[in-house]
Design an enzyme around this catalytic site. Structure first.
Site, PDB file in Angstrom:
ATOM      1  N   GLU A   1      10.708   7.846 -28.917  1.00 11.37           N
ATOM      2  CA  GLU A   1      11.085   8.948 -28.010  1.00 11.37           C
ATOM      3  C   GLU A   1       9.867   9.441 -27.235  1.00 11.37           C
ATOM      4  O   GLU A   1       9.973   9.847 -26.079  1.00 11.37           O
ATOM      5  CB  GLU A   1      11.753  10.076 -28.820  1.00 11.37           C
ATOM      6  CG  GLU A   1      13.164   9.691 -29.224  1.00 11.37           C
ATOM      7  CD  GLU A   1      13.665  10.362 -30.494  1.00 11.37           C
ATOM      8  OE1 GLU A   1      13.081  11.387 -30.910  1.00 11.37           O
ATOM      9  OE2 GLU A   1      14.639   9.843 -31.064  1.00 11.37           O
TER      10      GLU A   1
ATOM     11  N   HIS B   1       6.144   7.373 -31.656  1.00 14.47           N
ATOM     12  CA  HIS B   1       7.607   7.295 -31.822  1.00 14.47           C
ATOM     13  C   HIS B   1       8.230   6.858 -30.494  1.00 14.47           C
ATOM     14  O   HIS B   1       7.741   7.232 -29.420  1.00 14.47           O
ATOM     15  CB  HIS B   1       8.144   8.661 -32.252  1.00 14.47           C
ATOM     16  CG  HIS B   1       9.583   8.608 -32.657  1.00 14.47           C
ATOM     17  ND1 HIS B   1      10.604   8.625 -31.740  1.00 14.47           N
ATOM     18  CD2 HIS B   1      10.166   8.509 -33.869  1.00 14.47           C
ATOM     19  CE1 HIS B   1      11.760   8.545 -32.383  1.00 14.47           C
ATOM     20  NE2 HIS B   1      11.522   8.472 -33.679  1.00 14.47           N
TER      21      HIS B   1
ATOM     22  N   ASN C   1      11.795  12.595 -40.306  1.00 13.72           N
ATOM     23  CA  ASN C   1      11.463  13.050 -38.953  1.00 13.72           C
ATOM     24  C   ASN C   1      12.569  14.024 -38.522  1.00 13.72           C
ATOM     25  O   ASN C   1      13.650  13.599 -38.133  1.00 13.72           O
ATOM     26  CB  ASN C   1      11.397  11.842 -38.006  1.00 13.72           C
ATOM     27  CG  ASN C   1      11.138  12.241 -36.564  1.00 13.72           C
ATOM     28  OD1 ASN C   1      10.870  13.409 -36.281  1.00 13.72           O
ATOM     29  ND2 ASN C   1      11.223  11.288 -35.658  1.00 13.72           N
TER      30      ASN C   1
ATOM     31  N   GLU D   1      10.529   0.533 -36.155  1.00 12.48           N
ATOM     32  CA  GLU D   1      11.716   1.268 -35.718  1.00 12.48           C
ATOM     33  C   GLU D   1      12.298   0.611 -34.466  1.00 12.48           C
ATOM     34  O   GLU D   1      11.871   0.931 -33.335  1.00 12.48           O
ATOM     35  CB  GLU D   1      11.347   2.712 -35.389  1.00 12.48           C
ATOM     36  CG  GLU D   1      10.854   3.509 -36.561  1.00 12.48           C
ATOM     37  CD  GLU D   1      11.248   4.972 -36.424  1.00 12.48           C
ATOM     38  OE1 GLU D   1      11.931   5.474 -37.314  1.00 12.48           O
ATOM     39  OE2 GLU D   1      10.893   5.597 -35.424  1.00 12.48           O
TER      40      GLU D   1
ATOM     41  N   LYS E   1      12.598  15.898 -36.017  1.00 12.00           N
ATOM     42  CA  LYS E   1      12.645  16.008 -34.545  1.00 12.00           C
ATOM     43  C   LYS E   1      12.680  17.484 -34.116  1.00 12.00           C
ATOM     44  O   LYS E   1      12.150  18.331 -34.819  1.00 12.00           O
ATOM     45  CB  LYS E   1      13.819  15.208 -33.993  1.00 12.00           C
ATOM     46  CG  LYS E   1      13.857  13.786 -34.556  1.00 12.00           C
ATOM     47  CD  LYS E   1      14.677  12.855 -33.742  1.00 12.00           C
ATOM     48  CE  LYS E   1      14.714  11.503 -34.423  1.00 12.00           C
ATOM     49  NZ  LYS E   1      15.331  10.474 -33.641  1.00 12.00           N
TER      50      LYS E   1
ATOM     51  N   SER F   1      18.490   4.690 -38.157  1.00 10.80           N
ATOM     52  CA  SER F   1      19.808   4.897 -38.775  1.00 10.80           C
ATOM     53  C   SER F   1      19.835   4.526 -40.254  1.00 10.80           C
ATOM     54  O   SER F   1      20.864   4.087 -40.762  1.00 10.80           O
ATOM     55  CB  SER F   1      20.899   4.130 -38.005  1.00 10.80           C
ATOM     56  OG  SER F   1      20.986   4.623 -36.675  1.00 10.80           O
TER      57      SER F   1
ATOM     58  N   GLY G   1      15.519   9.792 -39.567  1.00 13.95           N
ATOM     59  CA  GLY G   1      15.788  10.854 -38.593  1.00 13.95           C
ATOM     60  C   GLY G   1      17.041  11.628 -38.982  1.00 13.95           C
ATOM     61  O   GLY G   1      16.996  12.535 -39.823  1.00 13.95           O
TER      62      GLY G   1
ATOM     63  N   GLY H   1      18.972   6.675 -34.030  1.00 14.06           N
ATOM     64  CA  GLY H   1      19.979   7.681 -33.671  1.00 14.06           C
ATOM     65  C   GLY H   1      21.305   7.106 -33.220  1.00 14.06           C
ATOM     66  O   GLY H   1      22.148   7.827 -32.687  1.00 14.06           O
TER      67      GLY H   1
HETATM   68  C1  PEP Z   1      13.659   8.268 -35.998  1.00 12.71           C
HETATM   69  O1  PEP Z   1      13.851   8.911 -34.988  1.00 12.71           O
HETATM   70  O2  PEP Z   1      12.517   8.032 -36.397  1.00 12.71           O
HETATM   71  C2  PEP Z   1      14.821   7.755 -36.727  1.00 12.71           C
HETATM   72  C3  PEP Z   1      14.651   6.801 -37.590  1.00 12.71           C
HETATM   73  O3  PEP Z   1      16.007   8.339 -36.404  1.00 12.71           O
HETATM   74  P1  PEP Z   1      17.439   7.973 -37.038  1.00 12.71           P
HETATM   75  O4  PEP Z   1      17.286   7.871 -38.525  1.00 12.71           O
HETATM   76  O5  PEP Z   1      18.342   9.080 -36.619  1.00 12.71           O
HETATM   77  O6  PEP Z   1      17.852   6.661 -36.444  1.00 12.71           O
END
Ligand code: PEP
Length: 260
Positions: A102, A100, A13, A172, A15, A218, A239, A178
């Site tokens: 966000e 997601h 992703n 998630e 973003k 993460s 991400g 993040g």
């Molecule tokens: C995401 O936004 O789907 C995600 C997993 O982000 P990150 O890996 O940065 O935590």
């Protein structure tokens, strides 16, 4: 993961990062890993809409699929600024991230909207990557199971069994996205197992055994092995680490190992 019954998927992703001109070098840097491991591991790169045509072009001769990060639930019409599933499918997009955290928190996306988007994606032959996850407060209150159950049930409402093989679910936890603070292997494994149990209750054992459930939050090249070794975690939604093709390649390699 359990390769006997389900596909391994590593989805990136990106973003709202990168410029259209960044995609070609990114693709070139990722292709060696895809050439070596793309048979054992499905690889999906989800850039923002504006970068999608360049991504389709750059990944055309590779095992990497292109996904989008969102869709509008309507097929077409007066929805200024929106992008529909048929428009993306027509370009060659194969997957779409739906729900997601966000989008849920920053853009007010409800469970009902998530469900409508899942149906829109399926109707356009896109594979939805449906995101679910609890906030830190919800985890601390001990209601993770309830939150996940509600999100999964709402997202899948009205999805017939025959379409379930097109669905990917991504667990998630919102507090892990993040933050650099991934869930422990055990916590991620527990929730992913609960999601599979839930799917079993809704659709039966055969479908539950075949649905790919990803972990996201993460995940990086250092913690991927532990997470991906869990029997009910079939891949990752990545991400931050996916912005580095080297880190993403390392995760793809880990996900392709026989010992998992
Ligand atoms: C995401 O936004 O789907 C995600 C997993 O982000 P990150 O890996 O940065 O935590």
């Amino acid at each position: 993961m359990n390769r006997k019954y389900r596909n391994t998927i590593i989805a990136a992703n990106l973003k709202m990062n990168m410029l259209p001109s960044d995609i070609k070098p990114y693709a070139e840097a990722l292709k060696p890993a895809a050439a070596s491991h793309g048979k054992r591991c499905g690889i999906v790169v989800c850039p923002s809409f504006l970068l999608v045509p360049q991504a389709i072009k750059s990944f055309r001769d590779s095992r990497i699929s292109v996904g989008a990060q969102n869709i509008n639930q309507y097929e077409s019409g007066a929805y200024t600024g929106e992008v529909s599933a048929p428009q993306l499918a027509d370009l060659g997009v194969r997957y779409v991230i739906i729900g997601h955290s966000e989008r849920r928190t920053l853009f007010g996306e409800t469970d009902e909207a998530v469900n409508a988007k899942v149906h829109a994606a399926l109707a356009a032959n896109l594979r939805p990557i449906v995101c679910v996850g609890e906030t830190l407060t919800q985890r601390e209150m001990g209601v993770t199971g309830d939150v996940i159950t509600l999100q999964v049930k709402s997202a899948l409402a009205g999805v017939p069994a025959a379409k379930m093989r097109r669905i990917v679910i991504a667990y998630e936890p919102v507090w892990a996205i993040g933050t650099g603070l991934a869930a422990t292997d055990e916590d991620a494994a527990t929730v992913c197992r609960e999601i599979r149990t839930l799917v079993r209750g809704l659709y039966g054992a055969r479908i539950a055994r075949a649905v790919s459930i990803l972990y996201g939050g993460s995940m990086n090249e250092h913690n991927a092995r532990g997470l991906l070794s869990q029997p009910d975690i079939d891949g990752g939604l990545i991400g931050s680490a996916s912005l580095s093709p080297e880190a993403l390649s390392a995760i793809i390699e880990i996900a392709s190992h026989d010992y998992l």
